[in-house]
Design an enzyme around this catalytic site. Structure first.
Site, PDB file in Angstrom:
ATOM      1  N   ASP A   1       0.872  -1.185   0.000  1.00  0.00           N
ATOM      2  CA  ASP A   1       0.000   0.000   0.000  1.00  0.00           C
ATOM      3  C   ASP A   1       0.908   1.233   0.000  1.00  0.00           C
ATOM      4  O   ASP A   1       2.141   1.106  -0.009  1.00  0.00           O
ATOM      5  CB  ASP A   1      -0.896  -0.010   1.261  1.00  0.00           C
ATOM      6  CG  ASP A   1      -2.169   0.809   1.107  1.00  0.00           C
ATOM      7  OD1 ASP A   1      -3.259   0.220   0.976  1.00  0.00           O
ATOM      8  OD2 ASP A   1      -2.090   2.063   1.105  1.00  0.00           O
TER       9      ASP A   1
ATOM     10  N   ASP B   1       3.698   2.276  -4.342  1.00  0.00           N
ATOM     11  CA  ASP B   1       2.694   3.007  -5.118  1.00  0.00           C
ATOM     12  C   ASP B   1       2.564   2.294  -6.464  1.00  0.00           C
ATOM     13  O   ASP B   1       3.553   2.174  -7.209  1.00  0.00           O
ATOM     14  CB  ASP B   1       3.188   4.450  -5.300  1.00  0.00           C
ATOM     15  CG  ASP B   1       2.180   5.327  -6.030  1.00  0.00           C
ATOM     16  OD1 ASP B   1       1.392   4.792  -6.842  1.00  0.00           O
ATOM     17  OD2 ASP B   1       2.203   6.545  -5.802  1.00  0.00           O
ATOM     18  N   VAL B   2       1.365   1.823  -6.794  1.00  0.00           N
ATOM     19  CA  VAL B   2       1.196   1.022  -8.020  1.00  0.00           C
ATOM     20  C   VAL B   2       1.367   1.854  -9.293  1.00  0.00           C
ATOM     21  O   VAL B   2       1.379   1.306 -10.394  1.00  0.00           O
ATOM     22  CB  VAL B   2      -0.159   0.272  -8.048  1.00  0.00           C
ATOM     23  CG1 VAL B   2      -0.295  -0.668  -6.867  1.00  0.00           C
ATOM     24  CG2 VAL B   2      -1.345   1.231  -8.125  1.00  0.00           C
TER      25      VAL B   2
ATOM     26  N   ASN C   1      -5.823  -4.722  -6.265  1.00  0.00           N
ATOM     27  CA  ASN C   1      -6.983  -4.174  -5.554  1.00  0.00           C
ATOM     28  C   ASN C   1      -6.922  -2.655  -5.407  1.00  0.00           C
ATOM     29  O   ASN C   1      -7.955  -2.000  -5.374  1.00  0.00           O
ATOM     30  CB  ASN C   1      -7.067  -4.836  -4.167  1.00  0.00           C
ATOM     31  CG  ASN C   1      -7.986  -4.076  -3.238  1.00  0.00           C
ATOM     32  OD1 ASN C   1      -9.207  -4.186  -3.330  1.00  0.00           O
ATOM     33  ND2 ASN C   1      -7.411  -3.273  -2.353  1.00  0.00           N
TER      34      ASN C   1
ATOM     35  N   TYR D   1     -13.016   7.021 -13.849  1.00  0.00           N
ATOM     36  CA  TYR D   1     -13.171   5.786 -13.049  1.00  0.00           C
ATOM     37  C   TYR D   1     -13.839   4.701 -13.893  1.00  0.00           C
ATOM     38  O   TYR D   1     -13.356   3.563 -13.952  1.00  0.00           O
ATOM     39  CB  TYR D   1     -14.000   6.094 -11.801  1.00  0.00           C
ATOM     40  CG  TYR D   1     -14.102   4.937 -10.823  1.00  0.00           C
ATOM     41  CD1 TYR D   1     -13.066   4.642  -9.947  1.00  0.00           C
ATOM     42  CD2 TYR D   1     -15.255   4.146 -10.763  1.00  0.00           C
ATOM     43  CE1 TYR D   1     -13.161   3.584  -9.037  1.00  0.00           C
ATOM     44  CE2 TYR D   1     -15.355   3.088  -9.855  1.00  0.00           C
ATOM     45  CZ  TYR D   1     -14.309   2.818  -8.998  1.00  0.00           C
ATOM     46  OH  TYR D   1     -14.405   1.764  -8.112  1.00  0.00           O
TER      47      TYR D   1
ATOM     48  N   LYS E   1     -12.076   1.162 -15.042  1.00  0.00           N
ATOM     49  CA  LYS E   1     -12.581  -0.140 -14.595  1.00  0.00           C
ATOM     50  C   LYS E   1     -13.060  -0.982 -15.788  1.00  0.00           C
ATOM     51  O   LYS E   1     -12.918  -2.211 -15.767  1.00  0.00           O
ATOM     52  CB  LYS E   1     -13.685   0.051 -13.552  1.00  0.00           C
ATOM     53  CG  LYS E   1     -13.194   0.708 -12.248  1.00  0.00           C
ATOM     54  CD  LYS E   1     -12.140  -0.126 -11.509  1.00  0.00           C
ATOM     55  CE  LYS E   1     -11.880   0.389 -10.102  1.00  0.00           C
ATOM     56  NZ  LYS E   1     -10.894  -0.420  -9.361  1.00  0.00           N
TER      57      LYS E   1
HETATM   58  P1  NAD Z   1     -10.041   2.049   0.470  1.00  0.00           P
HETATM   59  O1  NAD Z   1      -9.807   3.488   0.176  1.00  0.00           O
HETATM   60  O2  NAD Z   1     -10.587   1.649   1.803  1.00  0.00           O
HETATM   61  O3  NAD Z   1      -8.704   1.221   0.199  1.00  0.00           O
HETATM   62  C1  NAD Z   1      -7.909   1.468  -0.923  1.00  0.00           C
HETATM   63  C2  NAD Z   1      -6.442   1.339  -0.521  1.00  0.00           C
HETATM   64  O4  NAD Z   1      -5.665   1.571  -1.710  1.00  0.00           O
HETATM   65  C3  NAD Z   1      -6.003   2.369   0.516  1.00  0.00           C
HETATM   66  O5  NAD Z   1      -5.342   1.737   1.593  1.00  0.00           O
HETATM   67  C4  NAD Z   1      -5.062   3.287  -0.249  1.00  0.00           C
HETATM   68  O6  NAD Z   1      -3.991   3.795   0.557  1.00  0.00           O
HETATM   69  C5  NAD Z   1      -4.545   2.349  -1.343  1.00  0.00           C
HETATM   70  N1  NAD Z   1      -4.025   3.081  -2.494  1.00  0.00           N
HETATM   71  C6  NAD Z   1      -4.520   4.204  -3.063  1.00  0.00           C
HETATM   72  N2  NAD Z   1      -3.735   4.603  -4.080  1.00  0.00           N
HETATM   73  C7  NAD Z   1      -2.711   3.704  -4.152  1.00  0.00           C
HETATM   74  C8  NAD Z   1      -1.575   3.576  -4.975  1.00  0.00           C
HETATM   75  N3  NAD Z   1      -1.306   4.487  -5.926  1.00  0.00           N
HETATM   76  N4  NAD Z   1      -0.758   2.518  -4.794  1.00  0.00           N
HETATM   77  C9  NAD Z   1      -1.001   1.607  -3.806  1.00  0.00           C
HETATM   78  N5  NAD Z   1      -2.053   1.704  -2.980  1.00  0.00           N
HETATM   79  C10 NAD Z   1      -2.892   2.727  -3.147  1.00  0.00           C
HETATM   80  O7  NAD Z   1     -10.995   1.571  -0.711  1.00  0.00           O
HETATM   81  P2  NAD Z   1     -11.733   0.206  -1.085  1.00  0.00           P
HETATM   82  O8  NAD Z   1     -13.152   0.545  -1.229  1.00  0.00           O
HETATM   83  O9  NAD Z   1     -11.322  -0.907  -0.213  1.00  0.00           O
HETATM   84  O10 NAD Z   1     -11.158   0.008  -2.563  1.00  0.00           O
HETATM   85  C11 NAD Z   1     -10.478  -1.132  -3.011  1.00  0.00           C
HETATM   86  C12 NAD Z   1     -10.847  -1.388  -4.466  1.00  0.00           C
HETATM   87  O11 NAD Z   1     -12.240  -1.711  -4.541  1.00  0.00           O
HETATM   88  C13 NAD Z   1     -10.636  -0.207  -5.413  1.00  0.00           C
HETATM   89  O12 NAD Z   1     -10.024  -0.643  -6.596  1.00  0.00           O
HETATM   90  C14 NAD Z   1     -12.041   0.285  -5.676  1.00  0.00           C
HETATM   91  O13 NAD Z   1     -12.163   0.903  -6.930  1.00  0.00           O
HETATM   92  C15 NAD Z   1     -12.816  -1.007  -5.602  1.00  0.00           C
HETATM   93  N6  NAD Z   1     -14.241  -0.803  -5.375  1.00  0.00           N
HETATM   94  C16 NAD Z   1     -14.689  -0.307  -4.182  1.00  0.00           C
HETATM   95  C17 NAD Z   1     -16.060  -0.123  -4.006  1.00  0.00           C
HETATM   96  C18 NAD Z   1     -16.638   0.415  -2.717  1.00  0.00           C
HETATM   97  O14 NAD Z   1     -17.836   0.711  -2.685  1.00  0.00           O
HETATM   98  N7  NAD Z   1     -15.884   0.539  -1.664  1.00  0.00           N
HETATM   99  C19 NAD Z   1     -16.956  -0.419  -5.040  1.00  0.00           C
HETATM  100  C20 NAD Z   1     -16.451  -0.908  -6.231  1.00  0.00           C
HETATM  101  C21 NAD Z   1     -15.097  -1.092  -6.388  1.00  0.00           C
END
Ligand code: NAD
Length: 253
Positions: A36, A62-63, A89, A156, A160
């Protein structure tokens, strides 16, 4: 245990869905690279896994940065000897900006994190997985925004949709006759920290975009992690190129 002896990288594993996946994988016997950009939260996740008797190593990566991707993939092999499961993720939102409003900066950042990062990490992982007797598994966390137009802003939704295309291409080219499976999880609305990036203005735009989609049932990260466990384990050995929608039925109405 379903993932005994396997090494998994989970990106964005310090929070939300990624954290739940890392913790569940460790409980199922995997050695987990918790990756992360949030160092303090990474350390907490790694400590929590170790306290439960699991194996994990953390790395700030950082990805969207090439050198950090390379270091993350190298750590899996150096620390645990293989790379069997990759969960792309990490992802960010775009504040529901339409194509007329989105800046180059936001567009480029969202594509870099949500699409180009997973491409580059998959490319690096595949080089290792191809040389392993049991191949490997790639799971990309997209969104129902990767299937429909209104569940995010232009950047976004595009990122996706692209991630789903990337996954299907990997499945078709490395999975049909090879030994690397690639699948997508497409979550609906899940209670995580991601919504903290949505401003009040964007929230109004989101509500406008979502008008007609009905109220979203809200899921928990642990429910998504169960889908990610199925796709990582041998229980899904004939599932390849699939998009598993995990949205409590939101898109079925
Ligand atoms: P979250 O914000 O709780 O967690 C995301 C994590 O990614 C964080 O810890 C952040 O620090 C990390 N991150 C951000 N940019 C980064 C980078 N450049 N390199 C490495 N790490 C990085 O969010 P979440 O909801 O758990 O999201 C996880 C995935 O699920 C995402 O891809 C999101 O698009 C997808 N998603 C989430 C939802 C939702 O409703 N929560 C719905 C659909 C899809």
């Amino acid at each position: 245990m379903k993932l005994s002896g396997r090494t998994a990288i989970v990106t964005g594993a310090a929070s939300g869905i990624g954290k739940a996946i890392a913790e569940l994988y460790a409980r199922e016997g995997a050695k987990v690279i918790v990756s992360d950009i949030n160092e303090e939260a990474i350390n907490q996740v790694v400590e929590g896994i170790k306290e439960e008797g699991g194996q994990a190593a953390g790395i700030v990566a950082d990805v969207s940065k090439d050198e950090e991707i390379d270091a993350m993939v190298k750590l899996a092999v150096d620390e645990f000897g293989s790379l069997d499961i990759l969960v792309n993720n990490a992802g960010i939102l775009d504040n529901f900006m339409t194509v007329g409003e989105v800046s180059d900066q936001v567009w480029n950042q969202v594509i870099a994190v949500n699409l180009t990062g997973p491409f580059k990490i998959s490319r690096a992982a595949i080089k290792i997985m191809e040389g392993q007797e049991n191949g490997g598994v790639i799971i990309n966390n997209a969104s129902i925004g990767g299937l429909f137009g209104s569940r995010g802003g232009a950047a976004y939704v595009s990122s996706k949709h692209g991630l789903i295309g990337l996954t299907k291409n990997i499945a078709a080219t490395y999975g049909i006759h090879g030994k690397i499976r690639a699948n997508v999880i497409a979550p609906g609305a899940v209670r995580t920290n991601i919504s903290s990036s949505i401003t009040a203005e964007a929230s109004k735009m989101g509500q406008k975009a979502l008008a007609g989609a009905g109220a979203a049932p809200l899921g928990e990260s642990e429910q998504l992690a169960q889908a990610a466990l199925f796709l990582a384990s041998d229980d899904s050995s004939f599932v390849n190129g699939d998009v598993m929608v995990v949205d409590g039925g939101w898109t079925s109405v």
